[in-house]
Design a protein around this motif. Structure first.
Motif, PDB file in Angstrom:
ATOM      1  N   VAL A   3     -30.472  55.131 -83.876  1.00 32.41           N
ATOM      2  CA  VAL A   3     -30.700  56.476 -84.391  1.00 32.41           C
ATOM      3  C   VAL A   3     -29.385  57.220 -84.237  1.00 32.41           C
ATOM      4  O   VAL A   3     -28.799  57.229 -83.152  1.00 32.41           O
ATOM      5  CB  VAL A   3     -31.821  57.190 -83.598  1.00 32.41           C
ATOM      6  CG1 VAL A   3     -32.052  58.589 -84.129  1.00 32.41           C
ATOM      7  CG2 VAL A   3     -33.103  56.379 -83.635  1.00 32.41           C
ATOM      8  N   TRP A   4     -28.898  57.826 -85.315  1.00 36.09           N
ATOM      9  CA  TRP A   4     -27.600  58.487 -85.240  1.00 36.09           C
ATOM     10  C   TRP A   4     -27.618  59.820 -85.984  1.00 36.09           C
ATOM     11  O   TRP A   4     -28.457  60.063 -86.849  1.00 36.09           O
ATOM     12  CB  TRP A   4     -26.499  57.582 -85.781  1.00 36.09           C
ATOM     13  CG  TRP A   4     -26.638  57.245 -87.235  1.00 36.09           C
ATOM     14  CD1 TRP A   4     -27.391  56.244 -87.777  1.00 36.09           C
ATOM     15  CD2 TRP A   4     -26.023  57.919 -88.333  1.00 36.09           C
ATOM     16  NE1 TRP A   4     -27.277  56.261 -89.147  1.00 36.09           N
ATOM     17  CE2 TRP A   4     -26.440  57.273 -89.513  1.00 36.09           C
ATOM     18  CE3 TRP A   4     -25.159  59.002 -88.432  1.00 36.09           C
ATOM     19  CZ2 TRP A   4     -26.024  57.680 -90.775  1.00 36.09           C
ATOM     20  CZ3 TRP A   4     -24.739  59.408 -89.689  1.00 36.09           C
ATOM     21  CH2 TRP A   4     -25.174  58.744 -90.843  1.00 36.09           C
ATOM     22  N   HIS A   5     -26.672  60.660 -85.587  1.00 31.96           N
ATOM     23  CA  HIS A   5     -26.522  61.987 -86.195  1.00 31.96           C
ATOM     24  C   HIS A   5     -25.044  62.348 -86.095  1.00 31.96           C
ATOM     25  O   HIS A   5     -24.444  62.188 -85.038  1.00 31.96           O
ATOM     26  CB  HIS A   5     -27.373  62.999 -85.423  1.00 31.96           C
ATOM     27  CG  HIS A   5     -27.543  64.303 -86.116  1.00 31.96           C
ATOM     28  ND1 HIS A   5     -28.758  64.726 -86.593  1.00 31.96           N
ATOM     29  CD2 HIS A   5     -26.672  65.280 -86.417  1.00 31.96           C
ATOM     30  CE1 HIS A   5     -28.617  65.914 -87.147  1.00 31.96           C
ATOM     31  NE2 HIS A   5     -27.357  66.270 -87.052  1.00 31.96           N
ATOM     32  N   SER A   6     -24.483  62.818 -87.180  1.00 32.12           N
ATOM     33  CA  SER A   6     -23.088  63.267 -87.135  1.00 32.12           C
ATOM     34  C   SER A   6     -23.068  64.788 -87.084  1.00 32.12           C
ATOM     35  O   SER A   6     -23.889  65.455 -87.721  1.00 32.12           O
ATOM     36  CB  SER A   6     -22.320  62.781 -88.363  1.00 32.12           C
ATOM     37  OG  SER A   6     -22.798  63.417 -89.525  1.00 32.12           O
ATOM     38  N   TYR A   7     -22.144  65.302 -86.289  1.00 26.74           N
ATOM     39  CA  TYR A   7     -22.019  66.753 -86.171  1.00 26.74           C
ATOM     40  C   TYR A   7     -20.598  67.087 -85.738  1.00 26.74           C
ATOM     41  O   TYR A   7     -20.114  66.558 -84.730  1.00 26.74           O
ATOM     42  CB  TYR A   7     -23.032  67.291 -85.150  1.00 26.74           C
ATOM     43  CG  TYR A   7     -22.974  68.786 -84.975  1.00 26.74           C
ATOM     44  CD1 TYR A   7     -23.502  69.633 -85.935  1.00 26.74           C
ATOM     45  CD2 TYR A   7     -22.361  69.348 -83.869  1.00 26.74           C
ATOM     46  CE1 TYR A   7     -23.431  71.005 -85.792  1.00 26.74           C
ATOM     47  CE2 TYR A   7     -22.289  70.717 -83.719  1.00 26.74           C
ATOM     48  CZ  TYR A   7     -22.827  71.542 -84.676  1.00 26.74           C
ATOM     49  OH  TYR A   7     -22.749  72.900 -84.538  1.00 26.74           O
ATOM     50  N   CYS A   8     -19.936  67.925 -86.486  1.00 25.39           N
ATOM     51  CA  CYS A   8     -18.595  68.430 -86.157  1.00 25.39           C
ATOM     52  C   CYS A   8     -17.606  67.322 -85.800  1.00 25.39           C
ATOM     53  O   CYS A   8     -16.907  67.397 -84.794  1.00 25.39           O
ATOM     54  CB  CYS A   8     -18.668  69.454 -85.033  1.00 25.39           C
ATOM     55  SG  CYS A   8     -19.367  71.002 -85.571  1.00 25.39           S
ATOM     56  N   GLY A   9     -17.556  66.309 -86.610  1.00 25.70           N
ATOM     57  CA  GLY A   9     -16.559  65.267 -86.421  1.00 25.70           C
ATOM     58  C   GLY A   9     -16.902  64.224 -85.380  1.00 25.70           C
ATOM     59  O   GLY A   9     -16.054  63.417 -85.024  1.00 25.70           O
ATOM     60  N   CYS A  10     -18.123  64.235 -84.885  1.00 24.53           N
ATOM     61  CA  CYS A  10     -18.547  63.233 -83.899  1.00 24.53           C
ATOM     62  C   CYS A  10     -19.813  62.534 -84.378  1.00 24.53           C
ATOM     63  O   CYS A  10     -20.631  63.118 -85.084  1.00 24.53           O
ATOM     64  CB  CYS A  10     -18.817  63.878 -82.543  1.00 24.53           C
ATOM     65  SG  CYS A  10     -17.349  64.426 -81.688  1.00 24.53           S
ATOM     66  N   LEU A  11     -19.948  61.301 -83.955  1.00 24.65           N
ATOM     67  CA  LEU A  11     -21.153  60.524 -84.222  1.00 24.65           C
ATOM     68  C   LEU A  11     -21.920  60.398 -82.916  1.00 24.65           C
ATOM     69  O   LEU A  11     -21.380  59.923 -81.917  1.00 24.65           O
ATOM     70  CB  LEU A  11     -20.784  59.135 -84.749  1.00 24.65           C
ATOM     71  CG  LEU A  11     -19.986  59.098 -86.044  1.00 24.65           C
ATOM     72  CD1 LEU A  11     -19.489  57.688 -86.318  1.00 24.65           C
ATOM     73  CD2 LEU A  11     -20.822  59.609 -87.201  1.00 24.65           C
ATOM     74  N   TYR A  12     -23.154  60.834 -82.919  1.00 22.28           N
ATOM     75  CA  TYR A  12     -24.027  60.757 -81.750  1.00 22.28           C
ATOM     76  C   TYR A  12     -25.030  59.642 -82.015  1.00 22.28           C
ATOM     77  O   TYR A  12     -25.716  59.653 -83.042  1.00 22.28           O
ATOM     78  CB  TYR A  12     -24.745  62.086 -81.530  1.00 22.28           C
ATOM     79  CG  TYR A  12     -23.796  63.236 -81.274  1.00 22.28           C
ATOM     80  CD1 TYR A  12     -23.485  63.617 -79.983  1.00 22.28           C
ATOM     81  CD2 TYR A  12     -23.199  63.922 -82.326  1.00 22.28           C
ATOM     82  CE1 TYR A  12     -22.610  64.667 -79.738  1.00 22.28           C
ATOM     83  CE2 TYR A  12     -22.322  64.969 -82.094  1.00 22.28           C
ATOM     84  CZ  TYR A  12     -22.031  65.334 -80.797  1.00 22.28           C
ATOM     85  OH  TYR A  12     -21.157  66.361 -80.558  1.00 22.28           O
ATOM     86  N   ILE A  13     -25.116  58.695 -81.091  1.00 16.83           N
ATOM     87  CA  ILE A  13     -25.864  57.465 -81.355  1.00 16.83           C
ATOM     88  C   ILE A  13     -26.809  57.155 -80.197  1.00 16.83           C
ATOM     89  O   ILE A  13     -26.408  57.209 -79.033  1.00 16.83           O
ATOM     90  CB  ILE A  13     -24.888  56.284 -81.535  1.00 16.83           C
ATOM     91  CG1 ILE A  13     -23.857  56.597 -82.620  1.00 16.83           C
ATOM     92  CG2 ILE A  13     -25.637  55.000 -81.833  1.00 16.83           C
ATOM     93  CD1 ILE A  13     -22.646  55.689 -82.608  1.00 16.83           C
ATOM     94  N   LEU A  14     -28.050  56.820 -80.535  1.00 18.59           N
ATOM     95  CA  LEU A  14     -29.012  56.286 -79.572  1.00 18.59           C
ATOM     96  C   LEU A  14     -29.368  54.871 -80.009  1.00 18.59           C
ATOM     97  O   LEU A  14     -29.744  54.653 -81.164  1.00 18.59           O
ATOM     98  CB  LEU A  14     -30.296  57.117 -79.541  1.00 18.59           C
ATOM     99  CG  LEU A  14     -30.276  58.481 -78.888  1.00 18.59           C
ATOM    100  CD1 LEU A  14     -31.646  59.142 -79.021  1.00 18.59           C
ATOM    101  CD2 LEU A  14     -29.891  58.384 -77.436  1.00 18.59           C
ATOM    102  N   VAL A  15     -29.256  53.925 -79.105  1.00 22.17           N
ATOM    103  CA  VAL A  15     -29.690  52.553 -79.358  1.00 22.17           C
ATOM    104  C   VAL A  15     -30.961  52.356 -78.548  1.00 22.17           C
ATOM    105  O   VAL A  15     -30.957  52.524 -77.329  1.00 22.17           O
ATOM    106  CB  VAL A  15     -28.613  51.533 -78.938  1.00 22.17           C
ATOM    107  CG1 VAL A  15     -29.089  50.120 -79.222  1.00 22.17           C
ATOM    108  CG2 VAL A  15     -27.300  51.814 -79.649  1.00 22.17           C
TER     109      VAL A  15
END
Length: 171
Positions: free
Chosen positions: A84-96
């Motif tokens: 599960v991922w979400h991009s915000y303000c130049g970063c990728l936030y990821i949950l595996v």
């Protein structure tokens, strides 16, 4: 259960990671985290290209301002891992996550983590290096929303209480 939480920049460099349940070998763990980041980066690039209806290379500013999210499965050693991922303000936030995990709850939790990071660290909107400098705050937020990698079912009141507790701890 969430196996790992990763924050990476758009150059696929891992800025922060928290591993809850994965391989014991540190070198294998790092390779695996980089593998997930590369996969998410490809998904992000694809989503950005499709949403802009362009087949050409995108500029840095367009990618930085683009907010995108998604869920996909990755097969690791014959085991499906939802990412599960979400991009915000130049970063990728990821949950595996584990295969049996609630993906909607994971996406909601990821969004809550991002929103709390944005509220407590407003400079992340201009510089992703703020995440590296404030790793203690990031760790506190991640461990509050994902205690030992467990997703929490939280109503709005419980969420607000958690956020207030985090704010008190940061001060």
């Amino acid at each position: 259960m969430v196996n790992s939480f990763i924050i990476a920049d758009l150059n696929s460099q891992v800025l922060y990671s928290s591993v809850f349940n994965f391989l014991d070998d540190a070198s294998s763990r790092e390779e695996l985290l980089n593998y997930f980041v590369e996969k998410v980066k490809k998904e992000f690039d694809f989503n950005t290209t499709v949403s802009n209806n362009r087949g050409m290379e995108l500029s840095e500013n367009v990618s930085f301002d683009t907010e995108s999210k998604g869920i996909f499965n990755v097969k690791i050693k014959d085991i499906q891992k939802p990412v599960v991922w979400h991009s915000y303000c130049g970063c990728l936030y990821i949950l595996v996550c584990d295969d049996t995990e609630n993906r909607i709850l994971a996406a909601s939790t990821l969004f809550s983590i991002i929103r709390t990071l944005k509220d407590l660290l407003p400079k992340i909107m201009s510089s992703s290096s703020e995440l590296v400098f404030k790793v203690d705050v990031v760790s506190l937020i991640v461990n509050t929303f994902l205690p030992s990698g467990q997703l929490l079912f939280l109503n709005n009141q419980a969420m607000q209480l958690l956020i207030k507790d985090i704010q008190k701890a940061v001060r």
